[in-house]
Design a protein around this motif. Structure first.
Motif, PDB file in Angstrom:
ATOM      1  N   ARG A  22       0.826  -1.203   0.000  1.00  0.00           N
ATOM      2  CA  ARG A  22       0.000   0.000   0.000  1.00  0.00           C
ATOM      3  C   ARG A  22       0.865   1.260   0.000  1.00  0.00           C
ATOM      4  N   THR A  23       1.968   1.216   0.747  1.00  0.00           N
ATOM      5  CA  THR A  23       2.855   2.373   0.829  1.00  0.00           C
ATOM      6  C   THR A  23       3.543   2.624  -0.503  1.00  0.00           C
ATOM      7  N   THR A  24       4.073   1.554  -1.114  1.00  0.00           N
ATOM      8  CA  THR A  24       4.757   1.717  -2.401  1.00  0.00           C
ATOM      9  C   THR A  24       3.789   2.148  -3.486  1.00  0.00           C
ATOM     10  N   LEU A  25       2.562   1.603  -3.475  1.00  0.00           N
ATOM     11  CA  LEU A  25       1.565   1.981  -4.478  1.00  0.00           C
ATOM     12  C   LEU A  25       1.217   3.459  -4.358  1.00  0.00           C
ATOM     13  N   LYS A  26       1.045   3.929  -3.117  1.00  0.00           N
ATOM     14  CA  LYS A  26       0.727   5.340  -2.893  1.00  0.00           C
ATOM     15  C   LYS A  26       1.850   6.242  -3.395  1.00  0.00           C
ATOM     16  N   SER A  27       3.096   5.833  -3.118  1.00  0.00           N
ATOM     17  CA  SER A  27       4.245   6.620  -3.550  1.00  0.00           C
ATOM     18  C   SER A  27       4.344   6.667  -5.070  1.00  0.00           C
ATOM     19  N   LYS A  28       4.140   5.504  -5.714  1.00  0.00           N
ATOM     20  CA  LYS A  28       4.213   5.450  -7.170  1.00  0.00           C
ATOM     21  C   LYS A  28       3.115   6.279  -7.821  1.00  0.00           C
ATOM     22  N   CYS A  29       1.917   6.175  -7.293  1.00  0.00           N
ATOM     23  CA  CYS A  29       0.792   6.935  -7.854  1.00  0.00           C
ATOM     24  C   CYS A  29       1.048   8.440  -7.746  1.00  0.00           C
ATOM     25  N   LYS A  30       1.594   8.852  -6.609  1.00  0.00           N
ATOM     26  CA  LYS A  30       1.857  10.276  -6.415  1.00  0.00           C
ATOM     27  C   LYS A  30       2.887  10.781  -7.414  1.00  0.00           C
ATOM     28  N   GLU A  31       3.971   9.990  -7.607  1.00  0.00           N
ATOM     29  CA  GLU A  31       5.016  10.414  -8.524  1.00  0.00           C
ATOM     30  C   GLU A  31       4.567  10.322  -9.976  1.00  0.00           C
ATOM     31  N   THR A  32       3.694   9.350 -10.282  1.00  0.00           N
ATOM     32  CA  THR A  32       3.243   9.164 -11.656  1.00  0.00           C
ATOM     33  C   THR A  32       2.215  10.197 -12.054  1.00  0.00           C
ATOM     34  N   PHE A  33       1.220  10.402 -11.190  1.00  0.00           N
ATOM     35  CA  PHE A  33       0.115  11.265 -11.556  1.00  0.00           C
ATOM     36  C   PHE A  33       0.288  12.706 -11.077  1.00  0.00           C
ATOM     37  N   PHE A  34       1.027  12.926  -9.983  1.00  0.00           N
ATOM     38  CA  PHE A  34       1.186  14.280  -9.444  1.00  0.00           C
ATOM     39  C   PHE A  34       2.662  14.551  -9.136  1.00  0.00           C
ATOM     40  N   PRO A  35       3.551  14.566 -10.162  1.00  0.00           N
ATOM     41  CA  PRO A  35       4.977  14.742  -9.907  1.00  0.00           C
ATOM     42  C   PRO A  35       5.339  16.093  -9.319  1.00  0.00           C
ATOM     43  N   ASP A  36       4.497  17.114  -9.562  1.00  0.00           N
ATOM     44  CA  ASP A  36       4.798  18.439  -9.034  1.00  0.00           C
ATOM     45  C   ASP A  36       4.018  18.759  -7.767  1.00  0.00           C
ATOM     46  N   ASP A  37       3.321  17.740  -7.213  1.00  0.00           N
ATOM     47  CA  ASP A  37       2.542  17.914  -5.986  1.00  0.00           C
ATOM     48  C   ASP A  37       1.640  19.145  -6.078  1.00  0.00           C
ATOM     49  N   PRO A  38       0.655  19.132  -7.009  1.00  0.00           N
ATOM     50  CA  PRO A  38      -0.166  20.331  -7.221  1.00  0.00           C
ATOM     51  C   PRO A  38      -1.049  20.690  -6.044  1.00  0.00           C
ATOM     52  N   PHE A  39      -1.276  19.734  -5.140  1.00  0.00           N
ATOM     53  CA  PHE A  39      -2.191  19.997  -4.026  1.00  0.00           C
ATOM     54  C   PHE A  39      -1.459  20.449  -2.756  1.00  0.00           C
ATOM     55  N   ARG A  40      -0.166  20.776  -2.893  1.00  0.00           N
ATOM     56  CA  ARG A  40       0.579  21.240  -1.723  1.00  0.00           C
ATOM     57  C   ARG A  40       0.018  22.564  -1.202  1.00  0.00           C
ATOM     58  N   GLN A  41      -0.584  23.336  -2.133  1.00  0.00           N
ATOM     59  CA  GLN A  41      -1.148  24.632  -1.738  1.00  0.00           C
ATOM     60  C   GLN A  41      -2.390  24.481  -0.866  1.00  0.00           C
ATOM     61  N   PHE A  42      -2.992  23.264  -0.839  1.00  0.00           N
ATOM     62  CA  PHE A  42      -4.207  23.056  -0.063  1.00  0.00           C
ATOM     63  C   PHE A  42      -3.922  22.661   1.390  1.00  0.00           C
ATOM     64  N   LYS A  43      -2.657  22.364   1.695  1.00  0.00           N
ATOM     65  CA  LYS A  43      -2.334  21.916   3.044  1.00  0.00           C
ATOM     66  C   LYS A  43      -2.556  23.055   4.048  1.00  0.00           C
ATOM     67  N   ASN A  44      -2.987  22.662   5.229  1.00  0.00           N
ATOM     68  CA  ASN A  44      -3.208  23.604   6.330  1.00  0.00           C
ATOM     69  C   ASN A  44      -4.225  24.694   5.990  1.00  0.00           C
ATOM     70  N   GLU A  45      -5.129  24.388   5.066  1.00  0.00           N
ATOM     71  CA  GLU A  45      -6.185  25.338   4.699  1.00  0.00           C
ATOM     72  C   GLU A  45      -7.513  24.888   5.299  1.00  0.00           C
ATOM     73  N   LYS A  46      -8.331  25.864   5.671  1.00  0.00           N
ATOM     74  CA  LYS A  46      -9.670  25.561   6.149  1.00  0.00           C
ATOM     75  C   LYS A  46     -10.545  25.121   4.975  1.00  0.00           C
ATOM     76  N   PRO A  47     -11.669  24.448   5.241  1.00  0.00           N
ATOM     77  CA  PRO A  47     -12.528  23.946   4.149  1.00  0.00           C
ATOM     78  C   PRO A  47     -12.873  25.000   3.109  1.00  0.00           C
ATOM     79  N   LEU A  48     -13.194  26.249   3.552  1.00  0.00           N
ATOM     80  CA  LEU A  48     -13.546  27.305   2.613  1.00  0.00           C
ATOM     81  C   LEU A  48     -12.339  27.693   1.763  1.00  0.00           C
ATOM     82  N   GLY A  49     -11.178  27.743   2.412  1.00  0.00           N
ATOM     83  CA  GLY A  49      -9.952  28.064   1.678  1.00  0.00           C
ATOM     84  C   GLY A  49      -9.595  26.987   0.673  1.00  0.00           C
ATOM     85  N   LYS A  50      -9.786  25.723   1.068  1.00  0.00           N
ATOM     86  CA  LYS A  50      -9.522  24.620   0.139  1.00  0.00           C
ATOM     87  C   LYS A  50     -10.453  24.682  -1.065  1.00  0.00           C
TER      88      LYS A  50
END
Length: 648
Positions: A22-50
């Motif tokens: 499960r850990t390796t699959l999650k890591s591979k999926c992240k690197e394959t589909f989201f190599p630039d981590d586009p959702f990093r801007q959503f971290k630590n945001e409130k629901p309205l901000g997200k």
């Protein structure tokens, strides 16, 4: 996740338990589909901000619109008006190439521009029709349905091809990040050399086809290859009209002069941008005042007022025509994506900015889907219009919105005025634009840097020019695929030697002063090891051993540096195990240096680590060499002791 041993020696290989699936699959999926981590801007945001940032991420207009101001609007207004003056003649000209009514070219700069202004991520791209795709559409669909014999069906199939293009492009965007460059695996096979050759070959045949309008010829061929076009030109030389030729050459010289002026003085870019509209206006006046005379000039014909009519009911998915529309839609979709995204990124780099290729795919897809439902054909980001938009100082995608408004006003009030646009003027405009696509310097650069890339470029160029456009593209892509397969089946590998007065080990062919330690053969593998190249790697290692022993160098240790091996499959592991067994038979020790996490985990799961021994896996080449020396010294001592005990 297993915990790391904080007391572990920093030069010791980490043999912690392999990660869970499960850990390796999650890591591979992240690197394959989201190599630039586009959702990093959503971290630590409130629901309205997200929710707000999610909307901005998927609909880029909400990202720049809150910061929009009057100063930015002034620049966008100027840029939008400028590209509108270019969009009108280009739209009519490229519609002529696609063998569809000229008004469709104007429609195609209205609705798609509105969609891109909302969804596009590039502030510089100005959308519109392109010559290469227009000709390719005419060539592909025209081989099934004649634009002259059944113009209505032909036009409906063109709309259908645009719809298929949009679905295909949007699907690539939604499937997201099929690789790190995020252009989709199909688009990746259109290499730079392929695009250079394809555009050059297309420019040649388009220029030759414009001889019909430039010479006033009425009968012409529907084929696109150079031989057929030249044959048609000279076969119908009795139809040549010197008056039309004089006007066309005069227009062409004027357009080329403005291009030259722009290159010499970039600040005068607006002269080149306005030149096509000047040619159209002068041509309209000339055609109007000579309409009742003997030597009248052929014009585009009636252009009626009104906005884009709805065409969704005309989309034709009949099984008889579907292969042609699919072929036209997918091929032009790939070319339009490769060209549009590359152009957007090239202009963004000039301002140290980035363009999200994934968003661009979605934007191009939706503007073609929506456009096909409103009487538009394929649109993308053409270079000429984008360059004018950039040089005009555009600040946001709002310049496309200004262009859309300008085209709307043109369609509502001014369209009939362009009915007198001479065909010879359109031919001159197209020829001047196409001459800029023949990049001699780029081809020469490919020849100097990479001969195989140059061959791929030539294959595309001559295939397009002398066979057909799609065949030239297929030949070029086939050569690129062949090269990729050769890279896969014959991976990079080199023999390492130690540089003098250092601890660095480098390729002995690149650094002649580097020398291998006595009795040690150090080899670096630089690609994944799997079923396609396993046999080659095994034979290459054995050949290095034979070569060293043939030169009088006894090999006692083989060190395999796996730093560049990013992955390995079961066949690759079996290859290493086979090499290990073969070396053991001839009393040569094998050691592994710096295996990456995924590679080491598979080695542990397959018990290869147990076969070779953890003591034979090292973190760096220097440690492996020292261990080999220690082993050799120990072995020699044991041999001497055995000899002494035997004598005693």
């Amino acid at each position: 996740m297993p915990t790391h041993n904080s007391s572990m020696n920093p030069t010791q290989v980490n043999f912690n338990s392999p990660r869970k699936f499960r850990t390796t699959l999650k890591s591979k999926c992240k690197e394959t589909f989201f190599p630039d981590d586009p959702f990093r801007q959503f971290k630590n945001e409130k629901p309205l901000g997200k929710a707000k940032k999610t909307l901005q991420y998927f609909v880029p207009i909400f990202e720049w619109l809150p910061q929009y101001n009057l100063k930015m609007f002034r620049f966008d207004l100027l840029a939008g008006i400028t590209i509108t003056t270019l969009a009108i003649p280009q739209g009519i000209s490229y519609a002529k190439l696609a063998e569809i009514p000229p008004i469709i070219g104007l429609y195609s700069s209205f609705v798609p521009a509105l969609v891109y202004a909302i969804l596009g991520s590039s502030k510089h791209v100005a959308v519109g029709t392109v010559a290469a795709c227009s000709l390719l559409i005419a060539d592909t669909i025209g081989s099934k349905v004649s634009s002259k014999d059944d113009p209505t069906l032909y036009l409906h199939l063109v709309f259908t091809a645009a719809f298929i293009t949009g679905v295909f492009q949007a699907a690539l965007g939604f499937l997201r990040r099929l690789n790190t460059c995020r252009l989709g695996i199909l688009v990746d096979f259109l290499s730079h050399s392929t695009i250079t050759g394809f555009m050059g070959g297309t420019a040649i045949i388009i220029c030759l086809q414009q001889l019909k309008g430039l010479l006033g010829v009425s009968h012409f061929t529907t084929k696109t290859d150079v031989v057929s076009v030249l044959h048609a030109v000279f076969k119908n030389r009795n139809e040549w009209k010197w008056e039309t030729a004089v006007v066309g050459i005069a227009f062409l010289v004027f357009l080329l002069f403005t291009r030259y002026l722009r290159q010499r003085k970039p600040k005068l870019f607006w002269v080149s941008a306005m030149a096509p509209m000047v040619v159209v206006v002068l041509g309209c006046l000339l055609a109007y005042f000579t309409r009742d005379r003997k030597y009248s000039i052929q014009t585009v014909g009636n252009l009626h007022k009104g906005l884009n009519p709805i065409s969704i009911k005309y989309l034709n998915f009949d099984a008889e025509y579907l292969p042609s529309t699919l072929k036209a839609g997918i091929i032009t979709g790939i070319i339009a994506l490769a060209e549009g995204i590359a152009i957007g990124r090239s202009f963004a780099i000039m301002n140290n900015e980035q363009v999200d290729g994934n968003k661009e795919m979605v934007a191009f897809g939706f503007m073609n889907i929506v456009g096909s439902c409103f009487s538009c054909y394929l649109t993308t980001g053409p270079f000429s219009k984008t360059a004018v938009n950039y040089n005009s100082g555009c600040k946001t995608a709002a310049s496309n919105l200004v262009m859309a408004i300008g085209m709307m006003l043109t369609l509502l009030f001014l369209a009939p005025l362009f009915s007198y646009t001479p065909l010879v003027a359109l031919s001159a405009i197209i020829m001047s634009a196409m001459l800029g696509l023949i990049k001699y310097e780029e081809a020469y650069h490919l020849f100097k840097v990479d001969k195989f890339d140059f061959c791929i470029c030539l294959a595309a160029f001559f295939g397009v020019a002398f066979i057909t456009m799609d065949m030239g593209l297929m030949i070029s892509v086939a050569l690129a695929l062949l090269r990729a397969l050769l890279y896969v089946a014959r991976p990079a590998a080199c023999k390492l030697g130690k540089l003098p007065d250092s601890t660095l080990y480098r390729d002995t062919e690149q650094y002649a002063e580097a020398s291998g330690p006595p009795g040690i053969l150090a080899i670096q593998l630089g690609s994944p090891i799997y079923y396609a190249n396993g046999n080659y790697i095994r034979e290459r290692i054995l050949r290095w051993i034979r070569n060293d022993e043939g030169n009088g160098k006894a090999v006692k240790h083989v060190l395999l540096d796996l730093t560049g091996v990013t992955s390995i499959d079961t066949t690759g592991i079996e290859t290493l195990a086979e090499v290990l067994r073969m070396l053991e038979v001839i009393h040569i020790k094998m050691k592994i240096v710096n295996p990456r996490l995924e590679v080491l985990e598979k080695m542990m799961k397959s018990q290869f680590v147990d076969k070779i021994g953890k003591e034979s896996i090292f973190l760096c080449m220097e440690d492996a060499v020292e261990a080999s020396y220690d082993f050799s010294v120990t072995t020699e001592k044991q041999g001497l002791e055995e000899q002494r005990s035997g004598v005693a």
